[in-house]
Design a protein around this motif. Structure first.
Motif, PDB file in Angstrom:
ATOM      1  N   PHE A   1      35.420  -2.524 -30.316  1.00  0.00           N
ATOM      2  CA  PHE A   1      34.678  -2.163 -31.515  1.00  0.00           C
ATOM      3  C   PHE A   1      33.273  -1.684 -31.153  1.00  0.00           C
ATOM      4  O   PHE A   1      32.798  -0.661 -31.643  1.00  0.00           O
ATOM      5  N   GLY A   2      32.589  -2.408 -30.291  1.00  0.00           N
ATOM      6  CA  GLY A   2      31.250  -2.012 -29.867  1.00  0.00           C
ATOM      7  C   GLY A   2      31.250  -0.661 -29.169  1.00  0.00           C
ATOM      8  O   GLY A   2      30.353   0.162 -29.385  1.00  0.00           O
ATOM      9  N   SER A   3      32.262  -0.427 -28.362  1.00  0.00           N
ATOM     10  CA  SER A   3      32.366   0.874 -27.684  1.00  0.00           C
ATOM     11  C   SER A   3      32.554   2.004 -28.677  1.00  0.00           C
ATOM     12  O   SER A   3      31.972   3.078 -28.517  1.00  0.00           O
ATOM     13  N   THR A   4      33.354   1.773 -29.709  1.00  0.00           N
ATOM     14  CA  THR A   4      33.557   2.830 -30.711  1.00  0.00           C
ATOM     15  C   THR A   4      32.287   3.071 -31.508  1.00  0.00           C
ATOM     16  O   THR A   4      31.970   4.223 -31.831  1.00  0.00           O
ATOM     17  N   VAL A   5      31.567   2.020 -31.812  1.00  0.00           N
ATOM     18  CA  VAL A   5      30.295   2.176 -32.530  1.00  0.00           C
ATOM     19  C   VAL A   5      29.333   3.020 -31.700  1.00  0.00           C
ATOM     20  O   VAL A   5      28.720   3.976 -32.195  1.00  0.00           O
ATOM     21  N   ARG A   6      29.217   2.699 -30.423  1.00  0.00           N
ATOM     22  CA  ARG A   6      28.314   3.447 -29.550  1.00  0.00           C
ATOM     23  C   ARG A   6      28.794   4.879 -29.327  1.00  0.00           C
ATOM     24  O   ARG A   6      27.990   5.804 -29.245  1.00  0.00           O
ATOM     25  N   ALA A   7      30.104   5.074 -29.272  1.00  0.00           N
ATOM     26  CA  ALA A   7      30.649   6.426 -29.103  1.00  0.00           C
ATOM     27  C   ALA A   7      30.331   7.298 -30.315  1.00  0.00           C
ATOM     28  O   ALA A   7      29.962   8.467 -30.168  1.00  0.00           O
ATOM     29  N   ILE A   8      30.447   6.722 -31.498  1.00  0.00           N
ATOM     30  CA  ILE A   8      30.134   7.475 -32.713  1.00  0.00           C
ATOM     31  C   ILE A   8      28.662   7.871 -32.715  1.00  0.00           C
ATOM     32  O   ILE A   8      28.307   8.998 -33.061  1.00  0.00           O
ATOM     33  N   GLY A   9      27.798   6.964 -32.311  1.00  0.00           N
ATOM     34  CA  GLY A   9      26.373   7.269 -32.267  1.00  0.00           C
ATOM     35  C   GLY A   9      26.011   8.287 -31.203  1.00  0.00           C
ATOM     36  O   GLY A   9      25.092   9.087 -31.387  1.00  0.00           O
ATOM     37  N   SER A  10      26.734   8.280 -30.108  1.00  0.00           N
ATOM     38  CA  SER A  10      26.447   9.226 -29.022  1.00  0.00           C
ATOM     39  C   SER A  10      26.852  10.644 -29.396  1.00  0.00           C
ATOM     40  O   SER A  10      26.101  11.587 -29.174  1.00  0.00           O
ATOM     41  N   ASN A  11      28.078  10.783 -29.940  1.00  0.00           N
ATOM     42  CA  ASN A  11      28.562  12.104 -30.321  1.00  0.00           C
ATOM     43  C   ASN A  11      29.688  11.932 -31.331  1.00  0.00           C
ATOM     44  O   ASN A  11      30.839  11.676 -30.957  1.00  0.00           O
ATOM     45  N   GLN A  12      29.347  12.048 -32.588  1.00  0.00           N
ATOM     46  CA  GLN A  12      30.305  11.803 -33.668  1.00  0.00           C
ATOM     47  C   GLN A  12      31.512  12.733 -33.576  1.00  0.00           C
ATOM     48  O   GLN A  12      32.644  12.303 -33.766  1.00  0.00           O
ATOM     49  N   HIS A  13      31.287  13.989 -33.274  1.00  0.00           N
ATOM     50  CA  HIS A  13      32.391  14.954 -33.210  1.00  0.00           C
ATOM     51  C   HIS A  13      33.322  14.653 -32.035  1.00  0.00           C
ATOM     52  O   HIS A  13      34.549  14.740 -32.175  1.00  0.00           O
ATOM     53  N   ALA A  14      32.766  14.281 -30.905  1.00  0.00           N
ATOM     54  CA  ALA A  14      33.592  13.925 -29.749  1.00  0.00           C
ATOM     55  C   ALA A  14      34.382  12.647 -30.041  1.00  0.00           C
ATOM     56  O   ALA A  14      35.560  12.546 -29.678  1.00  0.00           O
ATOM     57  N   ALA A  15      33.742  11.672 -30.693  1.00  0.00           N
ATOM     58  CA  ALA A  15      34.432  10.433 -31.043  1.00  0.00           C
ATOM     59  C   ALA A  15      35.609  10.720 -31.968  1.00  0.00           C
ATOM     60  O   ALA A  15      36.701  10.161 -31.788  1.00  0.00           O
TER      61      ALA A  15
END
Length: 169
Positions: free
Chosen positions: A138-152
Motif C-alpha cells: 500500500f505504501g509503495s502504491t501511494v508513493r508511486a502515485i505521488g511520483s508519477n500518477q500516469h505511470a502508476a
C-alpha cells in the motif's frame, strides 16, 4: 494533532492535501463525547468516532473521484460542511459530565514510564504508519502515485481505490 499529521503524510506523498481534517476530527470527537454523555461505553464511543472519521474521509475521496475536482477544492468545501454539521449535532454547545472515573479516561489520562499515555499511542501509531508507508505494498502504491500518477495508472495501480484508502486513513 500528530496522529492526524501522520495520516496526512500519505496524502502529501500522493501530492494531495486535505483541508478538512480538523473538521473531521471535531465531528468525530463530538460524536464520541455525545455518545459517552448518553451512557454508551467510552471504548465503543471511540470506536464509533474512528468509523465516523473514516466515513467522512471516504466521502471526501468519493466526491473528488465522482466530480473530478482536485481534492483541495473538495476539502475546502467539506471543511465548512463538516464544521457546520458539528455545530448542528452539538447544538453549538460543549459536552460536559463525562465519566472521568471510567477505565478509558483513567488509562488515557495517565502516565507510563514518565510520559502521558497519549504520547505513547502517538509514537506507536507513527512507527506503524512509517513502516506501512515504507515497507508495504500500500505504501509503495501511494508513493508511486505521488511520483508519477500516469505511470502508476499505466502499470495497473487502481488510483481511485488507493485514493479512497489514503483519504479514509
Amino acid at each position: 494533532v500528530a496522529i492526524m499529521a501522520f495520516g496526512m503524510v500519505y496524502l502529501i506523498a500522493m501530492v494531495e492535501i486535505d483541508l478538512s481534517v480538523g473538521a473531521i476530527y471535531a465531528v468525530a470527537a463530538m460524536v464520541a463525547a455525545m455518545m459517552i454523555q448518553a451512557g454508551i461505553d467510552p471504548w465503543l464511543a471511540v470506536l464509533a468516532a474512528l468509523v465516523v472519521g473514516v466515513i467522512l474521509g471516504a466521502i471526501n475521496a468519493l466526491l473528488t473521484i465522482l466530480l473530478d475536482v482536485p481534492l483541495i477544492i473538495i476539502t475546502l468545501g467539506t471543511l465548512s460542511a463538516y464544521s457546520g454539521f458539528n455545530l448542528i449535532i452539538s447544538g453549538a454547545h460543549p459536552v460536559f459530565g463525562l465519566p472521568k472515573e471510567h477505565s478509558f479516561f483513567v488509562i488515557f489520562g495517565g502516565e507510563f514510564l514518565g510520559l502521558p499515555v497519549p504520547t505513547w499511542v502517538m509514537l506507536a501509531i507513527g512507527i506503524i504508519l512509517h513502516f506501512v508507508l515504507h515497507r508495504s505494498r500500500f505504501g509503495s502504491t501511494v508513493r508511486a502515485i505521488g511520483s508519477n500518477q500516469h505511470a502508476a495508472e499505466f502499470i495497473g495501480i487502481r488510483l481511485n481505490r488507493v485514493r479512497v484508502m489514503a483519504m479514509s486513513l
